[in-house]
Design a protein around this motif. Structure first.
Motif, PDB file in Angstrom:
ATOM      1  N   LEU A  23       0.817  -1.213   0.000  1.00  0.00           N
ATOM      2  CA  LEU A  23       0.000   0.000   0.000  1.00  0.00           C
ATOM      3  C   LEU A  23       0.850   1.262   0.000  1.00  0.00           C
ATOM      4  N   GLY A  24       2.119   1.142   0.358  1.00  0.00           N
ATOM      5  CA  GLY A  24       3.012   2.304   0.286  1.00  0.00           C
ATOM      6  C   GLY A  24       3.560   2.518  -1.114  1.00  0.00           C
ATOM      7  N   GLN A  25       3.076   1.743  -2.088  1.00  0.00           N
ATOM      8  CA  GLN A  25       3.538   1.804  -3.482  1.00  0.00           C
ATOM      9  C   GLN A  25       5.059   1.876  -3.583  1.00  0.00           C
ATOM     10  N   PRO A  26       5.732   0.859  -3.018  1.00  0.00           N
ATOM     11  CA  PRO A  26       7.195   0.899  -3.006  1.00  0.00           C
ATOM     12  C   PRO A  26       7.779   0.645  -4.387  1.00  0.00           C
ATOM     13  N   LYS A  27       9.050   1.061  -4.536  1.00  0.00           N
ATOM     14  CA  LYS A  27       9.793   0.701  -5.739  1.00  0.00           C
ATOM     15  C   LYS A  27      10.571  -0.580  -5.484  1.00  0.00           C
ATOM     16  N   LEU A  28      10.896  -0.809  -4.221  1.00  0.00           N
ATOM     17  CA  LEU A  28      11.662  -1.992  -3.844  1.00  0.00           C
ATOM     18  C   LEU A  28      10.984  -2.658  -2.653  1.00  0.00           C
ATOM     19  N   LEU A  29      10.794  -3.968  -2.764  1.00  0.00           N
ATOM     20  CA  LEU A  29      10.149  -4.701  -1.678  1.00  0.00           C
ATOM     21  C   LEU A  29      11.156  -5.677  -1.079  1.00  0.00           C
ATOM     22  N   LEU A  30      11.384  -5.569   0.225  1.00  0.00           N
ATOM     23  CA  LEU A  30      12.277  -6.497   0.910  1.00  0.00           C
ATOM     24  C   LEU A  30      11.429  -7.532   1.642  1.00  0.00           C
ATOM     25  N   LEU A  31      11.583  -8.805   1.278  1.00  0.00           N
ATOM     26  CA  LEU A  31      10.767  -9.858   1.888  1.00  0.00           C
ATOM     27  C   LEU A  31      11.675 -10.830   2.629  1.00  0.00           C
ATOM     28  N   ASP A  32      11.457 -10.966   3.939  1.00  0.00           N
ATOM     29  CA  ASP A  32      12.304 -11.864   4.713  1.00  0.00           C
ATOM     30  C   ASP A  32      11.527 -13.127   5.079  1.00  0.00           C
ATOM     31  N   GLU A  33      11.850 -14.222   4.423  1.00  0.00           N
ATOM     32  CA  GLU A  33      11.225 -15.530   4.645  1.00  0.00           C
ATOM     33  C   GLU A  33       9.699 -15.444   4.765  1.00  0.00           C
ATOM     34  N   PRO A  34       9.028 -14.974   3.713  1.00  0.00           N
ATOM     35  CA  PRO A  34       7.578 -14.788   3.802  1.00  0.00           C
ATOM     36  C   PRO A  34       6.794 -16.098   3.924  1.00  0.00           C
ATOM     37  N   THR A  35       7.415 -17.238   3.611  1.00  0.00           N
ATOM     38  CA  THR A  35       6.630 -18.478   3.662  1.00  0.00           C
ATOM     39  C   THR A  35       6.996 -19.336   4.870  1.00  0.00           C
ATOM     40  N   GLU A  36       7.809 -18.780   5.762  1.00  0.00           N
ATOM     41  CA  GLU A  36       8.248 -19.538   6.925  1.00  0.00           C
ATOM     42  C   GLU A  36       7.059 -19.897   7.820  1.00  0.00           C
ATOM     43  N   GLY A  37       6.866 -21.178   8.046  1.00  0.00           N
ATOM     44  CA  GLY A  37       5.817 -21.647   8.950  1.00  0.00           C
ATOM     45  C   GLY A  37       4.408 -21.345   8.495  1.00  0.00           C
ATOM     46  N   ILE A  38       4.158 -21.429   7.190  1.00  0.00           N
ATOM     47  CA  ILE A  38       2.840 -21.067   6.670  1.00  0.00           C
ATOM     48  C   ILE A  38       2.274 -22.220   5.851  1.00  0.00           C
ATOM     49  N   GLN A  39       0.930 -22.395   5.933  1.00  0.00           N
ATOM     50  CA  GLN A  39       0.278 -23.496   5.236  1.00  0.00           C
ATOM     51  C   GLN A  39       0.548 -23.404   3.721  1.00  0.00           C
ATOM     52  N   PRO A  40       0.740 -24.583   3.058  1.00  0.00           N
ATOM     53  CA  PRO A  40       1.115 -24.602   1.632  1.00  0.00           C
ATOM     54  C   PRO A  40       0.171 -23.812   0.720  1.00  0.00           C
ATOM     55  N   ASN A  41      -1.143 -23.826   0.984  1.00  0.00           N
ATOM     56  CA  ASN A  41      -2.035 -23.120   0.048  1.00  0.00           C
ATOM     57  C   ASN A  41      -1.835 -21.614   0.117  1.00  0.00           C
ATOM     58  N   ILE A  42      -1.505 -21.107   1.321  1.00  0.00           N
ATOM     59  CA  ILE A  42      -1.251 -19.671   1.433  1.00  0.00           C
ATOM     60  C   ILE A  42       0.096 -19.326   0.801  1.00  0.00           C
ATOM     61  N   VAL A  43       1.061 -20.251   0.903  1.00  0.00           N
ATOM     62  CA  VAL A  43       2.356 -20.029   0.249  1.00  0.00           C
ATOM     63  C   VAL A  43       2.132 -19.752  -1.228  1.00  0.00           C
ATOM     64  N   LYS A  44       1.247 -20.521  -1.855  1.00  0.00           N
ATOM     65  CA  LYS A  44       0.966 -20.327  -3.285  1.00  0.00           C
ATOM     66  C   LYS A  44       0.383 -18.953  -3.550  1.00  0.00           C
ATOM     67  N   ASP A  45      -0.589 -18.543  -2.697  1.00  0.00           N
ATOM     68  CA  ASP A  45      -1.184 -17.206  -2.862  1.00  0.00           C
ATOM     69  C   ASP A  45      -0.120 -16.123  -2.792  1.00  0.00           C
ATOM     70  N   ILE A  46       0.772 -16.286  -1.822  1.00  0.00           N
ATOM     71  CA  ILE A  46       1.800 -15.263  -1.637  1.00  0.00           C
ATOM     72  C   ILE A  46       2.727 -15.214  -2.849  1.00  0.00           C
ATOM     73  N   GLU A  47       3.133 -16.402  -3.307  1.00  0.00           N
ATOM     74  CA  GLU A  47       3.998 -16.457  -4.490  1.00  0.00           C
ATOM     75  C   GLU A  47       3.368 -15.748  -5.674  1.00  0.00           C
ATOM     76  N   SER A  48       2.087 -16.049  -5.919  1.00  0.00           N
ATOM     77  CA  SER A  48       1.498 -15.471  -7.131  1.00  0.00           C
ATOM     78  C   SER A  48       1.249 -13.976  -6.949  1.00  0.00           C
ATOM     79  N   ALA A  49       0.965 -13.557  -5.697  1.00  0.00           N
ATOM     80  CA  ALA A  49       0.784 -12.120  -5.466  1.00  0.00           C
ATOM     81  C   ALA A  49       2.077 -11.361  -5.751  1.00  0.00           C
ATOM     82  N   VAL A  50       3.183 -11.895  -5.265  1.00  0.00           N
ATOM     83  CA  VAL A  50       4.462 -11.209  -5.478  1.00  0.00           C
ATOM     84  C   VAL A  50       4.783 -11.147  -6.967  1.00  0.00           C
ATOM     85  N   ARG A  51       4.581 -12.282  -7.640  1.00  0.00           N
ATOM     86  CA  ARG A  51       4.833 -12.336  -9.085  1.00  0.00           C
ATOM     87  C   ARG A  51       3.997 -11.286  -9.812  1.00  0.00           C
ATOM     88  N   ARG A  52       2.708 -11.216  -9.415  1.00  0.00           N
ATOM     89  CA  ARG A  52       1.799 -10.316 -10.097  1.00  0.00           C
ATOM     90  C   ARG A  52       2.199  -8.847  -9.914  1.00  0.00           C
TER      91      ARG A  52
END
Ligand code: ADP
Ligand code: MG
Lengths: 235, 384
Positions: free
Chosen positions: A153-182
């Protein structure tokens, strides 16, 4: 265009030397992945980039300007968003308030920007249903989506992501992956990702491998060999 | 019955003072983990501001508005204490952030300095100093920002501070010649006299409620509503809550935690000033007036829980009522035929200071059973 450039950076925790002579660069529209085993210094590197830690030597260039002396809140305003390991949702603020805090990084902050951009609910529909819940009451995966949504929401130019899928259910991992890609495709932002999850690592364009605080290998992700993976990921 | 209601009413008035002061203390403590031992002296400064405001309103030029001086002094006391708080934060507390013990000692030192200051410096000069600070700190906020980025910014700063010093000296001299009481230093207590409409009482069911105390309660209600509106509804309030809960992440999101610290300290201190106005209506004002309340404020914060408005309200009224019941010997009035053995004990505690000792002893015992206060925070966030 080179968005972030790190030159000869060294960071210490008190006496202990953590980050050693790191050179690295991230371009706009590019997803760069930093891999390495636990405790090598990946989180320390990201904390130095957002400004929570001061490097002892070296230079950080963002958009061509040195930001070594810039306070974290001004780095955020200049376009760096940080999603820390452990997410750091503000626990007693509602989901809506947490999202609004992400807009502090926009020009004029919350005073000038009052409406939450609804694209965030397209990426993470769950956030819309929980707007009035306390951030601390969400599950780990929901908090991660909130943390990423807040950063975007801060409309960044650079996004720093530190282990975003650590300890997270596999289906949400997929959502996160595709959101970042998008987001990378639609907005052309640069992403620096710290990740252990091989599937996600493979989505990156470029990788850097870290050992004891130094970069020991790098290259296009498609060249990532089995031996490198075995050496640098906790698989 | 009448006695009980009267006693409750007095207790609530005392509790109101505690509540406003404790709110300020809790806001600052919650944000910075700073225990500000000079909080009582910020109340004292608020009380003295009321006194000075009152004397100024007695001057011929303002005489016709004399009846409304108490309303003006609320704003004045908030502003004056807030400014002193800002100076305290940026000169001392900011540097000791993360060292609770040193902060404790430093703020204690500040409280002694402030007490000595009002003893040995004429109030006119104190007022002048405050005026200088208000102008010096306020002008840079009002003037356009680009004046300060140019290469002449140093001269601008110098100019602003010279202007403010000149204004401060003018105020000091003007006040000390116009009001001779303010021109001399004195360590004796002073009295704030309530305007005529606040004297006397309102009768209800044969019970007289003193108007001053009603006013104190109204001030408290307004303060509590204003503070909770500010914290829960305004943008700065949200920033303060965010920084209180996670300082480094708030900074990373683009919030200037330095600004939030200053603002929070200003508001916490300003509330102490407002409490000081109430204190000046309850009794005479002296250098120690804040010290009399500070322990009570801490007890309220400990008992009510930081960041818990309801807990703070109940704790302050509880302590206020108990202090009044025990201290003024009202138990004996309410229950005259109590056995003589109990009566002598009650008599023993029937002074203000002994009552405090007893109330605090009771609180300590209570905390043995409920260490987290009246309303411990619950939920996943605390466990995790
Ligand atoms: N706050 C700290 N104080 C001192 N040492 C720390 C601190 N945080 C991390 N470290 C040390 O720094 C090293 C790198 O940690 P970190 O950057 O968290 O590793 P990674 O994110 O790669 O798992 C570790 O050896 C860790 O023990
Ligand atoms: Mg890490």
């Amino acid at each position: 265009m080179t968005l972030l450039e790190i030159k000869g950076m060294n960071t210490y925790y008190g006496e202990s030397h953590i980050i050693r002579d790191v050179d690295m660069s991230v371009k706009s529209g590019e997803m760069v992945c930093l891999i390495g085993r636990n405790g090598v210094g990946k989180t320390t590197l990201l904390k130095t980039l957002i400004g929570l830690l001061k490097p002892k030597s070296g230079e950080i260039l963002f958009d061509g300007n040195s930001i070594n002396r810039t306070a974290p809140h001004n780095r955020a305003k200049s376009g760096i968003a940080y999603v820390p390991q452990g997410r750091e949702i503000i626990p007693y603020l509602t989901v809506e308030e947490n999202l609004k805090l992400g807009m502090e990084a926009l020009q004029g902050g919350l005073v000038k920007n009052k409406k939450i951009d609804t694209f965030i609910y397209e990426l993470f529909p769950i956030l819309k249903t929980f707007l009035n819940r306390k951030g601390g009451d969400l599950s780990g995966g929901q908090q991660q989506q909130l943390a990423i949504g807040r950063a975007l929401l801060g409309q960044p130019k650079l996004l720093l992501l530190d282990e975003p899928t650590e300890g997270i259910q596999p289906n949400i991992v997929k959502d996160i992956e595709s959101a970042v890609r998008r987001i990378i495709n639609e907005r052309g932002i640069g992403v620096l990702l710290v990740e252990q999850h091989l599937h996600f690592v493979r989505q990156a364009d470029k990788y850097y491998a870290m050992q004891r605080g130094g970069i020991v290998a790098s290259g296009p992700t498609k060249d990532l060999s089995k031996s490198v993976i075995e050496n640098f990921l906790n698989v | 019955m009448q006695l009980i209601v009267e006693s409750l009413f007095n207790g609530i008035a005392i509790g109101s003072v505690l509540l406003v002061a404790a709110l300020g203390l809790a806001i600052v403590f919650g944000l910075m983990g700073v225990i500000n031992l000079a909080h009582g002296e910020l109340m004292m400064i608020g009380a003295y501001s009321t006194y000075v405001t009152q004397l100024i309103f007695k001057l011929p030029a303002f005489q016709q508005f004399y009846n409304s001086y108490i309303i003006v002094s609320l704003g004045v006391a908030f502003l004056v204490s807030a400014v002193v708080g800002i100076v305290l934060e940026s000169l001392i507390i900011k540097r000791l952030y993360g060292n609770p013990l040193e902060t404790l000692l430093a703020t204690w030192g500040v409280s002694l300095i402030l007490q000595q200051f009002v003893r040995s410096v004429p109030l006119a000069y104190g007022t002048g100093l405050i005026i200088s600070l208000i102008i010096g700190l306020g002008l840079p906020i009002i003037l356009p920002k680009n004046l300060f980025v140019s290469h002449q910014s140093k001269f601008f700063r110098l100019g602003i501070w010279s202007i403010s010093v000149v204004f401060g000296l003018l105020t000091a001299n003007g006040l000390s010649s116009a009001i001779s009481k303010l021109g001399r230093s004195s360590s004796r207590n002073v009295d704030v006299t309530a305007p005529s409409w606040m004297r006397g009482g309102i009768e209800f069911w044969d019970i007289t409620f003193p108007v001053t105390r009603l006013v104190i309660i109204v001030i408290t209600i307004i303060s509590v509503i204003a503070v909770s509106w500010f914290l829960n509804r305004s943008i700065w309030g949200m920033r303060i809550r965010a920084v209180t809960q996670n300082r480094s992440m708030s900074e990373c999101l683009g919030i200037s935690t330095k600004k939030v610290d200053i603002l929070t300290f200003a508001i916490g201190s300003g509330l102490a000033g407002v409490a000081g106005v109430a204190v000046s209506l309850l009794g005479s004002v002296g250098p120690n007036v804040g010290a009399n309340y500070i322990v009570g404020c801490f007890m309220v914060v400990v008992l009510g829980g930081v960041g818990n408005l309801l807990g703070t309200i109940i704790a302050s009224f509880g302590i206020g009522i108990m202090t009044d019941l025990i201290g003024a010997g009202r138990l004996l009035e309410i229950w005259p035929e109590m056995p003589s053995s109990i009566a002598s004990t009650v008599n023993f505690f029937a002074t203000t200071s002994m009552a405090r000792v007893l109330v605090f002893a009771l609180i300590v015992v209570f905390l043995q059973f409920k260490p987290a206060g009246l309303f411990p925070q619950k939920g996943r966030m605390v466990e995790g």
